[in-house]
Design an enzyme around this catalytic site. Structure first.
Site, short mmCIF file in Angstrom:
data_model
loop_
_atom_site.label_atom_id
_atom_site.label_comp_id
_atom_site.label_asym_id
_atom_site.label_seq_id
_atom_site.Cartn_x
_atom_site.Cartn_y
_atom_site.Cartn_z
N HIS A 190 17.14 52.14 -10.15
CA HIS A 190 18.30 51.93 -11.02
C HIS A 190 19.51 52.70 -10.52
O HIS A 190 20.64 52.25 -10.62
CB HIS A 190 17.97 52.35 -12.45
N GLU B 212 11.27 31.44 2.99
CA GLU B 212 11.12 32.90 2.86
C GLU B 212 9.77 33.37 3.36
O GLU B 212 9.47 34.56 3.34
CB GLU B 212 11.24 33.32 1.39
N ASP C 129 12.99 38.20 2.34
CA ASP C 129 11.54 38.01 2.23
C ASP C 129 10.93 37.54 3.55
O ASP C 129 9.82 37.96 3.90
CB ASP C 129 11.21 37.02 1.11
N CYS D 122 20.75 32.60 2.83
CA CYS D 122 21.27 33.39 1.71
C CYS D 122 20.68 34.79 1.70
O CYS D 122 20.99 35.59 0.82
CB CYS D 122 21.03 32.68 0.38
C1 PEP Z 1 15.66 36.55 0.30
O1 PEP Z 1 14.46 36.77 0.17
O2 PEP Z 1 16.26 36.69 1.39
C2 PEP Z 1 16.46 36.13 -0.86
C3 PEP Z 1 17.71 35.74 -0.73
O3 PEP Z 1 15.86 36.19 -2.08
P1 PEP Z 1 15.70 37.57 -2.90
O4 PEP Z 1 16.43 38.64 -2.16
O5 PEP Z 1 16.24 37.29 -4.25
O6 PEP Z 1 14.21 37.76 -2.89
MG MG Z 2 13.49 36.24 -1.65
#
Ligand code: PEP
Ligand code: MG
Length: 589
Positions: A215, A454, A478, A525
């Site tokens: 946090h 991922e 991931d 992303c």
């Molecule tokens: C990722 O795994 O790169 C992703 C964008 O998802 P999160 O970070 O929400 O797991």
């Molecule tokens: Mg992810």
């Protein structure tokens, strides 16, 4: 660094990958190395804070009366948390109020209360019994190497101390800072201390414990306070008043900085700020490469109010809406109407820009108590993402209904659906079929349905997936953790989970090729899209959309504008041929 978190305001970044700041030779400056938790470089004197923990002696009492006392104090603590949560709602971002809601859930934990009750029944006093059980739990999680559990210890201590204070009538004192700007050095801060921190006074933060997803780190990022966490017990040897340099990108604190180092750090800071200003000035221009190739630059958001920040930062779309913000830290799943209003609110703020809604990615480190998830040894390898959604079809269907109702109000192509953590074709097909049933039931228009890449299996089977998915978005956070078998939150190994490792890049390459063979587009992303070298390599690999963190967006655009696609393709080829992440990091265009 793999995370991309809510925008922070005073982050000095740059539009070309640059070396981290290094103290000038021949000075050998003391350095305290921790984990990067919130970016930016700051220079200020240190303020060292060590919280005194309240402890109580056992004063045996009559069990029935002590139990009543416990109930009364727990109710008071609950009400106090409610007030804090309401106040925190006024802060930007969803994380703040959620912390106190999570504390309320801890207070209501029936197992915890039963254990305290059992000690009371043995004629121990209520405050002492409470303290014993909290201490045992903190000990148990504190022994774990897992950063997420270490973060849980901070929450337990915070809630434990809150209840003890109410029993004893003691008023809490957090860090009381003298006037001026300070870098706060502390063990870890309780969420309730963090929430009260004045970002004008505390310009940097270094904690001995915690982790980048604790946090403390989340609030520091949301408030734009550069922070280093997990810096170890050296933090306790620091002295208040000494001039220090804190580098939140590198995860380093330089206490007792000499004049030469301070001057060099100031020059570095000024250079970053100058480049940031240049990038900001061009944030609404597209990322047009020198040979005319255009890369779409979207933003990752995780809250309704971040949509307008993304637009202000120059986002052309939202490439990832993490809908988990609606699902975590609450007692019941969000209702269809609440979700519909959130999605349409975001669409409204985006003013017709495209939006990719990722269905809830709960599980792993993201806990939703109402889903009654069993305890798992390896939650990242267990029930999470679309696997979990498919086992909670009732909750999943409500989300899909809310999304398709939003699709029905949007312009053609403006909203897309994306499933997280897809591992097998069977899961993708099942999720897509469910979405189609919901859509048909509502009579809503169809929209593109894509998936995240991922997991290595999805990258390796990209061609097969691309026949059935409308698009891919690669989650390098991931993908890196699963390809390299490194927990993305691991306090020691987390630093080695580099998304630019050639193994990860080769999986990205495979995914792009698989999609291309079926005429589908690929975005990224994950955090690699917000990393300037990463953005260049990914573009060279053939990714056509990058969805970045809001603070990184203008810099990514500015960086890409300086190069040709031909040059970036060459860079990507060289990156694929590297043997280590360090070799990739040493490349330049
Ligand atoms: C990722 O795994 O790169 C992703 C964008 O998802 P999160 O970070 O929400 O797991
Ligand atoms: Mg992810």
């Amino acid at each position: 660094m793999t995370s991309d978190e809510p925008p922070s305001e005073n982050v000095a970044r740059h539009s070309e990958p640059a070396q981290a700041w290094v103290p000038p030779e021949p000075v050998s400056l003391r350095v305290i190395a921790g984990m990067p938790a919130s970016p930016g470089m700051v220079i200020a004197p240190l303020f060292c804070f060590r919280a005194e923990l309240l402890a109580v002696e056992d004063e045996p009492g009559e069990p029935a009366a002590e139990r009543l006392r416990l109930d009364r104090i727990i109710a008071e603590a609950h009400a106090e948390l409610q007030r804090l949560s309401d106040d925190a709602d006024a802060c930007p971002g969803p994380a703040h109020a959620g912390i106190f809601k999570a504390h309320q859930a801890l207070l209501a934990d029936p197992e915890l209360l039963a254990e305290v009750g059992a000690l009371i029944d043995e004629n121990h006093g209520a405050p002492w019994s409470w303290q014993q059980i909290i201490d045992r739990r903190v000990d148990a999680v504190g022994r774990s190497q897992n950063e997420r559990l270490a973060g849980h210890a901070v929450d337990l201590t915070d809630i434990g101390q809150r209840v003890l204070r109410l029993f004893s009538g003691v008023v809490k004192h957090g860090p009381e800072l003298p006037p001026g700007e300070w870098i706060l050095a502390a063990d870890d801060l309780a969420p309730s201390d963090m929430i009260r921190l004045d970002a004008k006074r505390i310009v940097g933060l270094c904690t001995a414990s915690g982790g980048p997803t604790s946090h403390t780190a989340i609030i520091a990022r949301a408030r734009g306070i550069p922070a280093v966490v997990a810096a170890g017990s050296d933090v306790f040897s620091l002295t208040t008043g000494a001039p220090a340099i804190l580098d939140g990108d590198a995860g380093r604190l330089y206490p007792n900085a000499d004049q030469g180092s301070l001057a060099s750090a100031r020059a570095f800071q000024a250079d970053l700020a100058r480049r940031q200003a240049l990038a900001d000035a061009g944030r609404f221009r597209p990322a047009l490469l020198t040979d005319g190739h255009r890369v779409e630059i979207g933003a990752n958001i995780g809250a309704v109010d971040e949509a307008s920040s993304a637009v202000d930062a120059g986002a052309e779309s939202v490439g990832l809406l993490r809908t988990e913000f609606l699902f975590l830290c609450r007692e019941n799943a969000p209702a269809e109407e609440e979700q519909f209003l959130a999605y349409t609110g975001i669409m409204h703020a985006l003013g017709g820009r495209p939006l990719i809604i990722r269905t809830f990615d709960v599980g792993g480190d993201k806990v939703a108590p109402y889903l009654d998830l069993a305890k798992e040894e390896n939650p990242f390898l267990g029930m999470r993402g679309v696997r979990l959604s498919l086992r909670h079809v009732d909750v999943f269907k409500i989300q899909l209904r809310a999304i398709y109702r939003a699709v029905a109000t949007a312009g053609a192509g403006a909203v897309k659906i994306m499933f997280p953590m897809v591992t097998t074709l069977e899961d993708f097909r099942a999720a897509k079929a469910l979405a189609e049933t919901v859509r048909a039931g509502l009579g809503a228009p169809a929209c593109d349905v894509g998936m995240m890449i991922e997991v290595p299996s999805a990258a390796l089977m990209a061609r097969e997936f691309a026949r059935e998915a409308d698009f891919f978005s690669i989650g390098t956070n991931d993908l890196t953790q699963y390809a390299l078998a490194i927990d993305r939150e691991h306090p020691e190994l987390g630093k080695e989970a580099d998304a630019l490792h050639p193994a990860v890049l080769r999986l990205v390459d495979q995914a792009v090729r698989g999609a291309g063979a079926e005429g589908k587009w690929v975005g990224v992303c994950g955090g690699a899209a917000s990393d300037l070298l990463g953005a260049m390599i990914l573009t060279g690999l053939g990714v056509t959309e990058l969805s970045t963190s809001v603070p990184a967006l203008a810099n990514v655009k500015a960086c890409l504008r300086g190069h040709s696609l031909t040059a970036l393709r060459g860079l990507a080829r060289r990156a694929l041929a590297c043997s280590t992440a360090a070799e990739v990091r040493a490349l330049s265009v």
